[in-house]
Design a protein around this motif. Structure first.
Motif, mmCIF file in Angstrom:
data_model
loop_
_atom_site.group_PDB
_atom_site.id
_atom_site.type_symbol
_atom_site.label_atom_id
_atom_site.label_comp_id
_atom_site.label_asym_id
_atom_site.label_seq_id
_atom_site.Cartn_x
_atom_site.Cartn_y
_atom_site.Cartn_z
ATOM 1 N N PHE A 141 0.878 -1.107 0.037
ATOM 2 C CA PHE A 141 -0.265 0.127 -0.078
ATOM 3 C C PHE A 141 0.902 1.151 -0.127
ATOM 4 C CE2 PHE A 141 -3.278 3.013 1.650
ATOM 5 C CZ PHE A 141 -4.232 2.550 0.964
ATOM 6 N N PRO A 142 0.582 2.046 -0.950
ATOM 7 C CA PRO A 142 1.347 3.479 -0.852
ATOM 8 C C PRO A 142 1.760 4.401 0.199
ATOM 9 C CG PRO A 142 -0.513 3.804 -2.260
ATOM 10 C CD PRO A 142 -0.838 2.329 -1.576
ATOM 11 N N VAL A 143 1.863 3.812 1.411
ATOM 12 C CA VAL A 143 2.161 4.622 2.711
ATOM 13 C C VAL A 143 3.309 4.216 3.523
ATOM 14 C CG1 VAL A 143 1.129 5.387 4.793
ATOM 15 C CG2 VAL A 143 -0.352 5.371 3.050
ATOM 16 N N LYS A 144 4.481 4.982 3.369
ATOM 17 C CA LYS A 144 5.326 4.658 4.095
ATOM 18 C C LYS A 144 5.566 4.904 5.630
ATOM 19 C CE LYS A 144 8.455 3.906 0.003
ATOM 20 N NZ LYS A 144 9.579 4.333 -0.735
ATOM 21 N N LYS A 145 5.308 6.090 5.675
ATOM 22 C CA LYS A 145 5.032 6.948 7.179
ATOM 23 C C LYS A 145 3.624 7.467 7.368
ATOM 24 C CE LYS A 145 9.402 6.526 8.355
ATOM 25 N NZ LYS A 145 9.942 6.037 9.605
ATOM 26 N N GLY A 146 3.213 7.035 8.666
ATOM 27 C CA GLY A 146 2.033 7.491 9.146
ATOM 28 C C GLY A 146 0.885 6.754 8.533
ATOM 29 N N ARG A 147 -0.395 7.175 8.425
ATOM 30 C CA ARG A 147 -1.512 6.614 7.956
ATOM 31 C C ARG A 147 -2.398 7.664 7.041
ATOM 32 N NH1 ARG A 147 -2.063 5.055 13.274
ATOM 33 N NH2 ARG A 147 -4.122 6.006 13.357
ATOM 34 N N LEU A 148 -2.755 7.081 5.777
ATOM 35 C CA LEU A 148 -3.705 7.933 4.986
ATOM 36 C C LEU A 148 -4.961 7.949 5.654
ATOM 37 C CD1 LEU A 148 -3.919 9.300 2.287
ATOM 38 C CD2 LEU A 148 -4.927 7.032 1.408
ATOM 39 N N LEU A 149 -5.580 9.407 5.803
ATOM 40 C CA LEU A 149 -6.774 9.471 6.338
ATOM 41 C C LEU A 149 -6.743 9.271 7.870
ATOM 42 C CD1 LEU A 149 -9.293 8.305 3.610
ATOM 43 C CD2 LEU A 149 -8.465 10.721 4.060
ATOM 44 N N GLU A 150 -5.828 9.694 8.483
ATOM 45 C CA GLU A 150 -5.478 9.102 9.953
ATOM 46 C C GLU A 150 -6.432 9.449 10.841
ATOM 47 O OE1 GLU A 150 -1.761 9.210 13.018
ATOM 48 O OE2 GLU A 150 -1.461 10.080 11.438
ATOM 49 N N ARG A 151 -6.826 8.416 11.767
ATOM 50 C CA ARG A 151 -7.814 8.690 12.990
ATOM 51 C C ARG A 151 -7.303 8.020 13.859
ATOM 52 N NH1 ARG A 151 -10.660 7.335 8.465
ATOM 53 N NH2 ARG A 151 -12.313 9.003 7.531
ATOM 54 N N GLY A 152 -7.322 8.637 15.158
ATOM 55 C CA GLY A 152 -6.841 7.657 16.493
ATOM 56 C C GLY A 152 -5.671 6.882 16.247
ATOM 57 N N PRO A 153 -5.749 5.701 16.599
ATOM 58 C CA PRO A 153 -6.576 5.114 17.512
ATOM 59 C C PRO A 153 -6.484 5.653 18.735
ATOM 60 C CG PRO A 153 -4.543 3.739 17.336
ATOM 61 C CD PRO A 153 -4.423 4.926 16.428
ATOM 62 N N ASN A 154 -7.552 5.229 19.747
ATOM 63 C CA ASN A 154 -7.553 5.884 21.002
ATOM 64 C C ASN A 154 -7.214 4.713 22.123
ATOM 65 O OD1 ASN A 154 -9.115 7.934 19.926
ATOM 66 N ND2 ASN A 154 -11.039 6.782 19.795
ATOM 67 N N ARG A 155 -6.755 5.168 23.235
ATOM 68 C CA ARG A 155 -6.491 4.469 24.341
ATOM 69 C C ARG A 155 -7.462 3.335 24.749
ATOM 70 N NH1 ARG A 155 -2.368 6.157 27.865
ATOM 71 N NH2 ARG A 155 -3.233 8.267 27.385
ATOM 72 N N GLY A 156 -7.180 2.191 24.892
ATOM 73 C CA GLY A 156 -8.175 1.219 25.316
ATOM 74 C C GLY A 156 -8.729 0.442 23.970
ATOM 75 N N ASP A 157 -8.453 0.777 22.813
ATOM 76 C CA ASP A 157 -8.923 0.115 21.674
ATOM 77 C C ASP A 157 -8.030 -1.155 21.436
ATOM 78 O OD1 ASP A 157 -10.493 2.080 20.778
ATOM 79 O OD2 ASP A 157 -9.424 3.033 19.313
ATOM 80 N N VAL A 158 -8.641 -2.223 20.861
ATOM 81 C CA VAL A 158 -8.269 -3.548 20.518
ATOM 82 C C VAL A 158 -7.825 -3.267 19.288
ATOM 83 C CG1 VAL A 158 -8.224 -5.919 20.623
ATOM 84 C CG2 VAL A 158 -9.460 -4.751 22.323
ATOM 85 N N ILE A 159 -6.608 -3.720 18.995
ATOM 86 C CA ILE A 159 -5.846 -3.236 17.607
ATOM 87 C C ILE A 159 -5.219 -4.488 17.033
ATOM 88 C CG2 ILE A 159 -4.107 -1.893 16.623
ATOM 89 C CD1 ILE A 159 -6.421 -0.303 17.173
ATOM 90 N N VAL A 160 -5.347 -4.551 15.584
ATOM 91 C CA VAL A 160 -4.563 -5.523 14.934
ATOM 92 C C VAL A 160 -3.501 -4.612 14.073
ATOM 93 C CG1 VAL A 160 -4.485 -7.188 12.969
ATOM 94 C CG2 VAL A 160 -6.442 -7.024 14.512
ATOM 95 N N PHE A 161 -2.348 -5.381 14.201
ATOM 96 C CA PHE A 161 -0.952 -4.551 13.702
ATOM 97 C C PHE A 161 0.151 -5.542 13.421
ATOM 98 C CE2 PHE A 161 -0.452 -5.366 18.190
ATOM 99 C CZ PHE A 161 1.021 -5.533 18.456
ATOM 100 N N ARG A 162 1.074 -5.061 12.730
ATOM 101 C CA ARG A 162 2.354 -5.899 12.514
ATOM 102 C C ARG A 162 3.678 -5.361 13.260
ATOM 103 N NH1 ARG A 162 2.682 -8.571 6.400
ATOM 104 N NH2 ARG A 162 0.488 -9.276 6.687
ATOM 105 N N PRO A 163 4.372 -5.866 14.232
ATOM 106 C CA PRO A 163 5.389 -5.362 14.679
ATOM 107 C C PRO A 163 6.444 -5.148 13.541
ATOM 108 C CG PRO A 163 4.737 -7.524 15.976
ATOM 109 C CD PRO A 163 4.043 -7.422 14.454
ATOM 110 N N ASP A 164 7.496 -4.517 13.948
ATOM 111 C CA ASP A 164 8.601 -3.971 13.130
ATOM 112 C C ASP A 164 9.021 -5.444 12.490
ATOM 113 O OD1 ASP A 164 8.485 -1.280 12.913
ATOM 114 O OD2 ASP A 164 9.825 -1.067 14.672
ATOM 115 N N GLY A 165 9.624 -5.589 11.522
ATOM 116 C CA GLY A 165 10.206 -6.634 10.778
ATOM 117 C C GLY A 165 9.488 -7.985 10.690
ATOM 118 N N SER A 166 8.271 -8.001 11.116
ATOM 119 C CA SER A 166 7.509 -9.243 11.100
ATOM 120 C C SER A 166 6.534 -9.233 10.053
ATOM 121 C CB SER A 166 6.580 -9.421 12.545
ATOM 122 O OG SER A 166 5.840 -10.410 12.515
ATOM 123 N N ASN A 167 6.069 -10.559 9.465
ATOM 124 C CA ASN A 167 5.153 -10.816 8.615
ATOM 125 C C ASN A 167 3.844 -11.357 9.282
ATOM 126 O OD1 ASN A 167 6.037 -13.147 9.060
ATOM 127 N ND2 ASN A 167 6.496 -13.886 6.911
#
Length: 249
Positions: free
Chosen positions: A72-98
């Motif tokens: 996806f053509p985003v290297k830094k930050g997020r396109l149309l960035e919102r939040g997230p907020n403290r307490g949200d349950v988030i799906v993500f990838r750690p640095d260097g992980s697939n």
């Protein structure tokens, strides 16, 4: 002759339908919702191994893994960035992980996070804990008993956590200062979660760059036991009947 023309038109229509269906599915998955499967008990008691969840992407904006495995053509930050907020349950990838991780967002950029005797401190203020009762869960094939507690963050967000060990190595930490542009995430199963308390080089998540966030977990679509197999209809009864369309706190 008419039959051949009709057949070609039918194939063309079918192919067009398939292409449109794939395009719509790709847009929905990339920009709106994406399903994930929970492979471990690190988010007990709220999320269980075998849960299938739906995440929203529009709620947090679109980072570098929004269309994974495609770039996806985003290297830094997020396109149309919102939040997230403290307490949200988030799906993500750690640095260097697939691999995709799911944890709760605890620390925002600039926050100081610490664990003392199993209690969470945010910027020096303790998160209150209220005992609900004793529970037992299967964790990596072993029945583990512990305490279910409601944790209230200093900013007012509440959620349940699971504590099964006193003086666990993750119960006492130094102070983590969350860098700019990063987040600190923790599993609700505090004694069995390789999260931001553990560095990436040691198998944990470390602090997470905001562009690595994929989506916010919204609902449990369905949940299955270990012996469920979609290819074996006789195991379909092994769905957990009380977890269909369950909201995620």
């Amino acid at each position: 002759m008419l039959k051949t023309t009709s057949t070609k038109a039918s194939l063309k229509e079918t192919l067009s339908t398939v292409i449109w269906a794939l395009a719509i599915a790709f847009v929905l998955r990339t920009f709106l919702f994406q399903p994930f499967h929970i492979p471990s008990g690190s988010m007990l008691p709220g999320l269980m191994k075998g849960d299938y969840i739906i995440t929203s992407k529009y709620s947090v904006g679109y980072g570098r893994f929004a269309a994974a495995p495609l770039p996806f053509p985003v290297k830094k930050g997020r396109l149309l960035e919102r939040g997230p907020n403290r307490g949200d349950v988030i799906v993500f990838r750690p640095d260097g992980s697939n691999k995709n991780y799911i944890k709760r967002l605890i620390g925002l950029p600039g926050d100081q996070i610490q664990m003392q005797n199993g209690q969470l401190f945010i910027n020096g203020t303790p998160a209150d804990q209220a005992l609900i009762g004793e529970e037992s869960f299967d964790i990596r094939g072993v029945a583990v008993s512990g305490q279910r507690l409601t944790e209230t963050l200093p900013t007012g967000e509440t959620h349940d956590i699971f504590n099964s060990q006193d003086n666990n190595q993750l119960d006492n930490t130094g102070v983590f200062t969350v860098p700019a542009g990063r987040y600190f995430l923790m599993g609700d199963n505090r004694d069995h979660s390789l999260d931001s308390r553990v560095a990436v080089r040691s198998g944990g998540a470390g602090t997470v760059p905001k562009e690595n966030i994929i989506g916010r977990a919204e609902i449990v679509l369905l949940s299955v036991n270990d012996d469920f197999d979609l290819k074996k209809p006789w195991t379909w009864a092994n769905m957990r009947g009380n977890r269909f369309f369950k909201g995620i706190d």
